[in-house]
Design an enzyme around this catalytic site. Structure first.
Site, short mmCIF file in Angstrom:
data_model
loop_
_atom_site.label_atom_id
_atom_site.label_comp_id
_atom_site.label_asym_id
_atom_site.label_seq_id
_atom_site.Cartn_x
_atom_site.Cartn_y
_atom_site.Cartn_z
N SER A 128 -4.88 -46.90 -35.89
CA SER A 128 -6.34 -46.92 -34.97
C SER A 128 -7.52 -46.45 -35.73
CB SER A 128 -6.20 -45.98 -33.81
OG SER A 128 -5.34 -46.65 -33.06
N THR A 140 -2.18 -41.69 -27.29
CA THR A 140 -0.96 -42.39 -27.47
C THR A 140 0.36 -41.44 -26.97
OG1 THR A 140 0.47 -43.72 -28.96
CG2 THR A 140 -0.80 -42.09 -29.92
N LYS A 149 0.36 -39.97 -22.70
CA LYS A 149 -0.23 -41.17 -21.79
C LYS A 149 -0.06 -40.77 -20.39
CE LYS A 149 -0.10 -45.23 -24.62
NZ LYS A 149 0.29 -46.64 -24.42
N ASN A 168 -4.59 -44.60 -21.56
CA ASN A 168 -4.56 -44.58 -23.05
C ASN A 168 -6.03 -44.52 -23.58
OD1 ASN A 168 -5.59 -47.24 -22.24
ND2 ASN A 168 -4.65 -48.22 -24.03
N GLY A 227 12.93 -55.92 -18.07
CA GLY A 227 12.81 -54.50 -18.17
C GLY A 227 11.81 -53.69 -16.97
N ALA A 251 6.50 -48.89 -20.13
CA ALA A 251 5.70 -49.97 -20.76
C ALA A 251 5.48 -51.15 -19.95
CB ALA A 251 6.07 -50.41 -22.19
N ASN A 304 16.25 -56.19 -14.48
CA ASN A 304 16.30 -54.72 -15.17
C ASN A 304 17.72 -54.62 -15.00
OD1 ASN A 304 15.30 -52.90 -16.68
ND2 ASN A 304 15.63 -51.51 -15.29
N ARG A 305 18.42 -53.76 -15.95
CA ARG A 305 19.87 -53.36 -15.78
C ARG A 305 19.91 -52.49 -14.94
NH1 ARG A 305 21.57 -49.74 -20.98
NH2 ARG A 305 19.72 -48.54 -20.41
P1 ATR Z 1 9.38 -47.97 -22.33
O1 ATR Z 1 8.71 -46.78 -21.90
O2 ATR Z 1 9.13 -48.15 -23.87
O3 ATR Z 1 9.33 -49.06 -21.56
P2 ATR Z 1 11.83 -47.14 -21.27
O4 ATR Z 1 11.12 -46.46 -20.02
O5 ATR Z 1 12.96 -46.24 -21.97
O6 ATR Z 1 10.86 -47.30 -22.43
O7 ATR Z 1 12.32 -48.43 -20.75
C1 ATR Z 1 13.21 -49.34 -21.59
C2 ATR Z 1 13.58 -50.48 -21.01
O8 ATR Z 1 14.50 -51.39 -22.02
C3 ATR Z 1 14.10 -50.31 -19.58
O9 ATR Z 1 14.04 -51.38 -18.56
C4 ATR Z 1 15.77 -50.33 -19.88
O10 ATR Z 1 16.52 -50.67 -18.80
P3 ATR Z 1 17.08 -49.31 -17.77
O11 ATR Z 1 15.90 -49.29 -16.74
O12 ATR Z 1 18.48 -49.94 -17.06
O13 ATR Z 1 17.38 -48.16 -18.54
C5 ATR Z 1 15.74 -51.36 -20.98
N1 ATR Z 1 16.93 -51.23 -21.79
C6 ATR Z 1 17.34 -50.33 -22.80
N2 ATR Z 1 18.38 -50.39 -23.33
C7 ATR Z 1 19.11 -51.22 -22.73
C8 ATR Z 1 20.31 -51.95 -22.84
N3 ATR Z 1 21.28 -51.76 -23.67
N4 ATR Z 1 20.59 -53.10 -22.06
C9 ATR Z 1 19.60 -53.76 -21.26
N5 ATR Z 1 18.47 -53.03 -20.92
C10 ATR Z 1 18.20 -52.05 -21.91
#
Ligand code: ATR
Length: 281
Positions: free
Chosen positions: A19, A64, A68, A89, A129, A133, A153-154
């Protein structure tokens, strides 16, 4: 500790940040005699630098990791965007008050349009996801008039929380588990897929994987990955293999800064010069 300067970026660590280089180009372009600082601020030192920001000459700070969210109690006001995204941000000075704002969302939309030509207005979007973010991405899509957003999402409950936070009359948002069979059917109706998970990120849990593979990606699709290391993620390679158009998250980093500069100064940012400086470092 004594802080100096009226414009800069705060984070911890901050040594890697590009930046200061591309923001300095914009200050110089407009003959603003300020140095864009890199303030390395640990969470413990946050109150002190916020005190510095109260000084009359303070202009703006890009914010950053890891600040945040934890900066929110220290600003006097939040913009509607920052409130909805739940993260700040940029901090600006307005009528003597510190205002927290978020440009990650508009930075994402500008980056998407610039690289792929796609305008999310009236589109159906699949988002992988539901992490921190992802909130800026959902807000950006909603604000741009996306018709329908499906969050896969998982951990389903996290996607459902986003549905609660962002669903409204104009944008229909739904949550589904990250299940390949389910997604295969849904993706046919989508014009855009955005990956916000860490799947495919170097150094992440699954660096070689993609949330979806080419056999299930319609040919006319636009794919965007907010992961920018590597530049071409496995997901973007799959989009390409399927005949789609794609964009990566690198220019989102520059556009969030461009939007921040424009709001901080009220001036047009020299976009090409800023990108040239960013790419040179
Ligand atoms: P950020 O703030 O950068 O978004 P985060 O809050 O840790 O980081 O989110 C990471 C994302 O990647 C989440 O949606 C996470 O899914 P979960 O909500 O189920 O944890 C997803 N993610 C990370 N590792 C994963 C994996 N091995 N398989 C599927 N999704 C994954």
């Amino acid at each position: 500790m004594k802080y100096e300067g009226n414009i800069g970026i705060i984070g911890h660590p901050i040594g890697h940040s590009k930046s200061p280089v591309f923001q300095q180009v914009a200050l110089d372009h407009h003959s603003i005699v300020e140095k864009f600082r890199a303030w390395d601020v640990s969470p413990d030192d946050l109150p002190e630098i916020m005190g510095h920001f109260k000084s009359d000459d303070f202009m703006a700070a890009c914010v950053t990791l890891p600040h945040k969210i934890n900066i929110i109690p220290y600003v006097d006001e939040l913009t509607r965007t920052a409130k909805q995204v739940g993260a700040v941000n940029w901090v600006f000075k307005k009528n003597g008050n510190l205002v927290g704002h978020n440009t990650d969302c508009s930075g994402f939309i500008r980056s998407l349009k610039d690289q792929t030509g796609l305008d999310p207005q009236s589109k159906t979007v699949l988002v992988f996801g539901a992490g921190g973010a992802c909130r800026a991405i959902i807000y950006g899509l909603k604000d741009s008039g996306a018709k329908k957003i499906i969050i896969a999402n998982r951990t389903l409950v996290k996607a459902e929380q986003l549905v609660n936070d962002f669903s409204d009359y104009n944008t229909q948002i739904s949550a589904i588990p990250l299940d390949k069979e389910n997604i295969k059917n849904i993706v046919r109706d989508c014009q855009l897929i955005v990956n916000t998970t860490s799947i495919g990120m170097s150094g992440g849990p699954l660096p070689k994987d993609s949330p979806l593979y080419s056999e299930n990606i319609p040919p006319g699709i636009v794919g965007y990955d907010i992961v920018y290391a590597p530049v071409e993620t496995p997901f973007l390679k799959e989009v390409q293999k399927a005949g789609g158009t794609f964009g990566n998250g690198i220019s989102m980093l520059v556009y969030q800064g461009i939007e921040g500069f424009e709001m901080a100064t009220g001036l047009d940012a020299p976009v090409e010069k800023m990108f040239a400086a960013f790419n040179k470092v």
